[in-house]
Each structure stands twice: as C-alpha cells, then as structure tokens.
Write a protein that holds these residues in place. Structure first.
Motif: not given
Length: 279
Positions: A169-185
C-alpha cells in the motif's frame, strides 16, 4: 459483484495480452469469462460481420487455451465501441482491455478507447499493455483515504488473496503550496508529512487486522503519486488505483493520478470506480 470478467477483443497484440490476463484472472478467482467484440459499421459490399465473428471466436479460443475449465462465453456487440463496452461493465465483475487497439497510433501507450472506458466503467477496468514476462507476487495499491481508494483497496485485497501475493500500500504525500519564505517552512512540512503518514499507517493497520491471511506492507513517501506508483509498478503484477482521489475535481471521471499511472506503469493497471457513482 458476482458477474463475469468481461474482456474486449479486436485482434491487436494488446488485445491478446488482455485475453491472457483476463483468462488467468478468471481461473484464479473461479469466475466465468465473457469475451466480447464490438462490430462497427463496415463499408457497403464488405461482409464485416463475418470478420467480426472470426475475431470474436479467435479471442474465445485463446481464452479457453489459457483458462482451462473456466466457463467461457462470447457476445458480438454492435454500435459505438466505448458505449458498448461501458454498458457491458454494468453487469461485469471487471472489464479487461488492451492498452491500445488496431486503430491507435503506434507511438501511444494508451488508446482513446482504453482511456474513455477506464474513466466511465461501472466497476474495475483493467488495462493490459503486454503479456507478463516475470512474476513478482506483489500487488500495489495507491491509497489517499478517499472513497475511490477504499474501493481500490478492496479490489487489491481480492487480487492479492487469489494470487497468494503480497500487497504493498503506497501513500504518496504532496506538499501543499506554501511560500518558502514562511516562518519554519521546513518544520511545517515535516510535521504535516509525519501526521499524514501516521494516519495512512493507521488505515493499513486496520486492513491487516481485517485480513490476516494477506501479507500487507506499506510505504509512505513525500512524492507525487504518479512517479511513486510508476516506480513500484516495475516490481508488481498489478497496480490498483481509484478513479479519482481527494485532490480531484468532483466533475472529473478520471483523476490526474489514475490518468498518469495508466500511461506510465510497467504492468497492468486496474482503475476502480465506486459502483453506483454517476459517470
């Protein structure tokens, strides 16, 4: 569903691979096999029906050669190919097709008929590209927690049990679109992936408890599902995906993941839609 496995034939190389797959599946699962051919309209003066009957009977003979004591029936259909095959899927346990028929372009890995049927079939639609050259004893299924994924999991469990195979069983997680400049990205993404992975592991744990006779392993990865499942397909006998996942548009009958896997997988692909879902 207790209906027959239905395989569509047209005399192409991919069609012959589909017959082989469907006949073997029917034998393993002790289900009847129905071989169908859609006879389209031929030009005046040509006895198209005679050719169509020959194609149908040749397919049935090939199926009987593989399936042994499986009950094999035939039906010659008429009309639009896609519509006729989708209609057959309503009473079929599953519908099996070659990846590309005689009318396709040589460079395509998946023809328009296979794509259309996979998106609209009433139940599992299995697309077969070529005869199996190696046996891996492993089924791969994609899981994202959606209703379609649950239906895919149920079908994958049936296949693993019939084959005495492992289930990955494979669960592939896609990171949400968040600014790389956000704190603690980076920390935010790590925490999100860890939480999603934990939820996915809990789902697999429940399936293990419900099906102790099947060896079920799981893998969580921070990657797009299409390459993750495509890589896993190189050591699988079948990849199973839901027709649409959580990220799809409600109006789409075939999601981007199932679409991508159909084009890139190295083994047969089963696309599973929940029965009763409107196409």
């Amino acid at each position: 569903m207790a209906g027959p496995i239905v395989v569509g034939v047209d005399g192409s190389e991919a069609s012959r691979a589909a017959i082989e797959w469907a006949a073997a599946d029917a034998r393993r699962r002790r289900l009847p096999l129905k071989v169908v051919h859609v006879c389209e309209q031929w030009p005046r003066g040509i006895d198209g029906r005679k050719y169509c009957l020959g194609t149908l009977e040749a397919g049935a003979d090939s199926a009987r050669a593989v399936s042994g004591d499986v009950e094999v029936s035939t039906e010659l259909l008429e009309g639009n190919v896609v519509e006729a095959l989708i209609a057959q899927s309503a009473s079929a346990e599953s519908l099996v097709l070659g990846s590309r028929g005689l009318g396709g372009f040589a460079g395509l890995v998946l023809g328009s008929v296979g794509m259309a049927v996979a998106g609209h079939a009433a139940g599992p639609a299995v697309i077969v590209r070529a005869p199996a050259v190696a046996l891996h004893n492993q089924i791969v299924v994609g899981d994202d927690g959606s209703e379609c994924a649950r239906e895919a999991m149920a079908y994958a469990i049936e296949q693993a049990r019939a084959r005495h195979a492992r289930l990955l069983v494979i669960y592939a997680w896609q990171a949400p679109i968040v600014s790389a400049y956000a704190p603690d990205y980076g920390l935010l993404l790590e925490d999100a992936f860890r939480e999603e992975s934990r939820t996915a592991q809990e789902r697999v744990s429940r399936w293990r408890q419900e099906h102790p006779d099947i060896e079920i392993t799981d893998h969580q990865v921070a990657e797009h599902p299409v390459p993750a499942l495509s890589k896993a397909s190189t050591t699988a006998d079948l990849v199973v995906v839901g027709s649409r996942g959580l990220g799809g548009f409600a109006s789409a009958v075939l999601g981007s993941v199932s679409h991508g896997v159909l084009h890139r997988a190295a083994c047969p692909v089963a696309v599973v839609r929940p029965r009763g879902e409107e196409s």
